[in-house]
Design a protein around this motif. Sequence first.
Motif, PDB file in Angstrom:
ATOM      1  N   ALA A  10       0.864  -1.190   0.000  1.00 12.03           N
ATOM      2  CA  ALA A  10       0.000   0.000   0.000  1.00 12.03           C
ATOM      3  C   ALA A  10       0.891   1.227   0.000  1.00 12.03           C
ATOM      4  CB  ALA A  10      -0.908  -0.005   1.222  1.00 12.03           C
ATOM      5  N   ARG A  11       0.448   2.270  -0.699  1.00 10.97           N
ATOM      6  CA  ARG A  11       1.199   3.522  -0.725  1.00 10.97           C
ATOM      7  C   ARG A  11       0.266   4.672  -1.070  1.00 10.97           C
ATOM      8  NH1 ARG A  11       3.928   5.166  -6.019  1.00 10.97           N
ATOM      9  NH2 ARG A  11       2.594   4.246  -7.580  1.00 10.97           N
ATOM     10  N   GLN A  18      -3.209   3.582  -2.787  1.00 10.31           N
ATOM     11  CA  GLN A  18      -3.112   2.526  -3.784  1.00 10.31           C
ATOM     12  C   GLN A  18      -2.746   1.222  -3.073  1.00 10.31           C
ATOM     13  OE1 GLN A  18       0.305   1.767  -6.552  1.00 10.31           O
ATOM     14  NE2 GLN A  18      -1.183   2.513  -8.061  1.00 10.31           N
ATOM     15  N   ILE A  19      -3.592   0.221  -3.225  1.00  9.70           N
ATOM     16  CA  ILE A  19      -3.351  -1.100  -2.657  1.00  9.70           C
ATOM     17  C   ILE A  19      -3.134  -2.046  -3.826  1.00  9.70           C
ATOM     18  CG2 ILE A  19      -4.295  -2.977  -1.255  1.00  9.70           C
ATOM     19  CD1 ILE A  19      -6.054  -0.794   0.103  1.00  9.70           C
ATOM     20  N   ASP A  59      -8.491  -2.395 -10.824  1.00 10.90           N
ATOM     21  CA  ASP A  59      -7.990  -3.052 -12.031  1.00 10.90           C
ATOM     22  C   ASP A  59      -7.482  -4.441 -11.669  1.00 10.90           C
ATOM     23  OD1 ASP A  59      -8.438  -0.987 -13.864  1.00 10.90           O
ATOM     24  OD2 ASP A  59      -6.549  -0.019 -13.363  1.00 10.90           O
ATOM     25  N   THR A  60      -7.737  -5.399 -12.531  1.00 17.56           N
ATOM     26  CA  THR A  60      -7.250  -6.758 -12.334  1.00 17.56           C
ATOM     27  C   THR A  60      -6.721  -7.281 -13.657  1.00 17.56           C
ATOM     28  OG1 THR A  60      -9.389  -7.736 -12.850  1.00 17.56           O
ATOM     29  CG2 THR A  60      -8.959  -7.269 -10.540  1.00 17.56           C
ATOM     30  N   THR A  70      -4.040  -7.345  -8.777  1.00 17.22           N
ATOM     31  CA  THR A  70      -5.191  -6.476  -8.531  1.00 17.22           C
ATOM     32  C   THR A  70      -4.671  -5.174  -7.958  1.00 17.22           C
ATOM     33  OG1 THR A  70      -6.630  -8.356  -8.061  1.00 17.22           O
ATOM     34  CG2 THR A  70      -7.351  -6.215  -7.242  1.00 17.22           C
ATOM     35  N   VAL A  71      -5.135  -4.056  -8.498  1.00 16.22           N
ATOM     36  CA  VAL A  71      -4.755  -2.736  -7.992  1.00 16.22           C
ATOM     37  C   VAL A  71      -6.034  -1.978  -7.659  1.00 16.22           C
ATOM     38  CG1 VAL A  71      -3.577  -0.566  -8.480  1.00 16.22           C
ATOM     39  CG2 VAL A  71      -2.643  -2.707  -9.375  1.00 16.22           C
ATOM     40  N   LEU A  72      -6.102  -1.505  -6.423  1.00 21.44           N
ATOM     41  CA  LEU A  72      -7.234  -0.726  -5.941  1.00 21.44           C
ATOM     42  C   LEU A  72      -6.735   0.664  -5.573  1.00 21.44           C
ATOM     43  CD1 LEU A  72     -10.116  -0.317  -4.725  1.00 21.44           C
ATOM     44  CD2 LEU A  72      -9.210  -1.305  -2.620  1.00 21.44           C
TER      45      LEU A  72
END
Length: 93
Positions: A10-11, A18-19, A59-60, A70-72
């Motif tokens: 996470a950042r 953003q995870i 996004d996956t 996977t980006v959340l």
Amino acid sequence: PGGGSIEISARRSKGKLQIRISNSGSAEGSHLNGGGQGLGLANTRARLKQMYGSAAVLDTGAMPDGSFITVLEIPLSVPDPVPRSGRMLEAQP
């Protein structure tokens, strides 16, 4: 068979959290289940849209090395929710 590993990071980036979740195991099974377009992800996307509008991203996808990612992204600051009934919500203890 060979297994894999899951990495979660996470950042903060440009006012968003953003995870990122990656699975180094084979992404092959994900294609059998909709390739990142299944019911669970559809429900998650709907909830994100309800809570954050177009400010949230989920996004996956499969990576060239066969892993799945996977980006959340969600905003760090959230506007006050609008009550559905049109009246103000009271804080719950």
